[in-house]
Write an enzyme that holds these catalytic residues in place. Structure first.
Site, short mmCIF file in Angstrom:
data_model
loop_
_atom_site.label_atom_id
_atom_site.label_comp_id
_atom_site.label_asym_id
_atom_site.label_seq_id
_atom_site.Cartn_x
_atom_site.Cartn_y
_atom_site.Cartn_z
CG MET A 189 -29.10 -50.01 -13.72
SD MET A 189 -28.73 -49.31 -15.33
CE MET A 189 -27.82 -47.83 -14.89
CE1 TYR A 208 -33.61 -45.26 -22.36
CE2 TYR A 208 -35.74 -45.74 -23.38
CZ TYR A 208 -34.98 -45.52 -22.25
OH TYR A 208 -35.58 -45.54 -21.02
CG PHE A 267 -35.84 -48.13 -15.10
CD1 PHE A 267 -35.17 -46.94 -15.35
CD2 PHE A 267 -36.91 -48.12 -14.22
CE1 PHE A 267 -35.56 -45.75 -14.74
CE2 PHE A 267 -37.31 -46.93 -13.60
CZ PHE A 267 -36.63 -45.75 -13.87
CG HIS A 323 -23.62 -35.36 -22.85
ND1 HIS A 323 -24.19 -36.58 -23.09
CD2 HIS A 323 -23.86 -35.09 -21.55
CE1 HIS A 323 -24.74 -37.03 -21.97
NE2 HIS A 323 -24.55 -36.14 -21.03
CE LYS A 330 -32.01 -37.08 -18.22
NZ LYS A 330 -31.16 -37.52 -17.07
CB SER A 331 -29.74 -40.51 -25.42
OG SER A 331 -29.94 -39.21 -25.90
N GLY A 332 -29.91 -42.32 -22.45
CA GLY A 332 -29.60 -43.66 -21.93
C GLY A 332 -28.12 -43.85 -21.63
CB THR A 333 -25.49 -41.36 -20.84
OG1 THR A 333 -26.20 -40.44 -21.66
CG2 THR A 333 -24.00 -41.25 -21.08
P1 A3P Z 1 -36.52 -40.86 -18.28
O1 A3P Z 1 -36.26 -39.49 -17.75
O2 A3P Z 1 -37.43 -40.86 -19.47
O3 A3P Z 1 -36.98 -41.79 -17.22
P2 A3P Z 1 -29.06 -40.46 -19.33
O4 A3P Z 1 -28.47 -41.62 -18.62
O5 A3P Z 1 -28.50 -40.25 -20.69
O6 A3P Z 1 -29.03 -39.24 -18.48
O7 A3P Z 1 -30.60 -40.81 -19.63
C1 A3P Z 1 -31.53 -40.88 -18.59
C2 A3P Z 1 -32.78 -41.57 -19.08
O8 A3P Z 1 -32.51 -42.97 -19.25
C3 A3P Z 1 -33.92 -41.47 -18.08
O9 A3P Z 1 -35.13 -41.44 -18.82
C4 A3P Z 1 -33.73 -42.77 -17.30
O10 A3P Z 1 -34.86 -43.18 -16.59
C5 A3P Z 1 -33.40 -43.73 -18.42
N1 A3P Z 1 -32.70 -44.94 -17.95
C6 A3P Z 1 -31.68 -45.03 -17.09
N2 A3P Z 1 -31.34 -46.31 -16.88
C7 A3P Z 1 -32.16 -47.06 -17.62
C8 A3P Z 1 -32.30 -48.46 -17.83
N3 A3P Z 1 -31.53 -49.35 -17.21
N4 A3P Z 1 -33.26 -48.87 -18.69
C9 A3P Z 1 -34.07 -47.98 -19.31
N5 A3P Z 1 -33.98 -46.65 -19.16
C10 A3P Z 1 -33.04 -46.18 -18.32
#
Ligand code: A3P
Length: 280
Positions: free
Chosen positions: A213, A174, A210, A89, A42-45
């Site tokens: 995507m 992030y 965001f 991870h 959940k860091s922006g993977t």
């Molecule tokens: P939130 O749950 O706070 O919305 P991962 O990809 O590591 O699983 O992380 C998911 C998090 O990254 C989610 O956060 C998601 O909304 C956010 N995310 C995914 N794509 C993004 C983008 N293009 N820009 C900003 N945040 C993004």
């Protein structure tokens, strides 16, 4: 149900990472041109992975996560011909030795742990591959004590930071990516030795925003099962809010104090954490 999670090396993994695979990771043969995308969940993977796809177009194979699947994973990765971009991870200690020996490039994406905690909380609630979580307060306690999938956020970050000189990893925040995506993509290009025109970088930032995507996964332009995170089976769960500072709506004052105490205790020597836009 308890069988969704098992402990390996004291770290909770989903049972979609088989014990046999986890045990065999160290046998994995790396290649010098492998690129690792490393993150705590959940860091922006997915965001980072999408940027990679645009940087390399079709010339590379973006694989599923290193630790996801059973023992056949090793062969699957072995049989790929294209340059491999491998998300994971895993903490530094569990990373297959050969990546370290071959000095493979590493990009590590880090996010304010409070927002990461909130994001993972929702993931726990929505994702059938993760156990049911009752209350936010119970969950937050688990997060702070490393009792969630992939273990402690603190230990994960520290394990990679501790070895930053050996790996030469590029660390991306992030929050900085949100604030200045252009600059972030440019840093990635510099790190990877990719030459792009400014317009091309702007184009990539637009395509990996965001909203873009989220829309494209809803329109199912992409395969929702192709995920770069070892926890989920559908990418549709990933694009929730994508903002900075949402934690403020979840943490009570007391929870915030407890979190800060743990943070200061664990991260006092971390320069990464100092750069983290922690107060946002
Ligand atoms: P939130 O749950 O706070 O919305 P991962 O990809 O590591 O699983 O992380 C998911 C998090 O990254 C989610 O956060 C998601 O909304 C956010 N995310 C995914 N794509 C993004 C983008 N293009 N820009 C900003 N945040 C993004």
């Amino acid at each position: 149900p308890a069988d969704l999670i098992h402990l390996f090396n004291g770290i909770p993994f989903t049972t979609r990472s088989s014990v046999e695979l986890l045990r065999s990771l160290d046998r994995f043969q790396a290649r010098e041109d492998d690129l690792l995308l490393v993150s705590y969940p959940k860091s922006g993977t997915h965001w980072l992975a999408e940027i990679m796809k645009h940087l390399y177009l079709s010339k590379v194979a973006l694989t599923s996560p290193m630790e996801l699947g059973d023992i056949s994973k090793l062969d699957e990765l072995n049989n790929m011909i294209a340059k491999r971009i491998i998300p994971t991870h895993l903490s530094y200690d569990m990373l297959p030795r050969d990546f370290k020996e071959k000095k493979c490039k590493v990009i590590y994406i880090i996010r304010n742990p409070k927002d990461t905690a909130v994001s993972l909380y929702h993931y726990y609630r929505d994702n059938p591959n993760l156990p049911t979580i009752e209350a936010w307060s119970t969950y937050l306690h688990m997060f702070l004590h490393g009792e969630v999938v992939c273990g402690s956020w603190f230990d994960h970050v520290l394990s990679w930071e501790e070895h930053k000189n050996e790996t030469g990893a590029l660390f991306l925040h992030y929050e900085s990516m949100k604030k200045d995506p252009f600059q972030s993509v440019r840093r990635i290009c510099t790190y990877l030795g990719i030459n792009l025109h400014e317009n091309e970088i702007h184009e990539i930032c637009k395509k990996t925003s965001f909203s873009e995507m989220k829309n494209s996964v809803e329109k199912e332009n992409s395969d929702p099962n192709q995920t770069v995170c070892a926890l989920t089976s559908s990418k549709k769960l990933v694009f929730r809010k994508g903002t900075v500072g949402e934690w403020k709506h979840y943490f009570t004052n007391k929870q915030n104090r407890l979190f800060d105490e743990m943070y200061n205790r664990k991260m006092h020597s971390s320069s990464l954490a100092k750069n983290l836009h922690y107060e946002n």
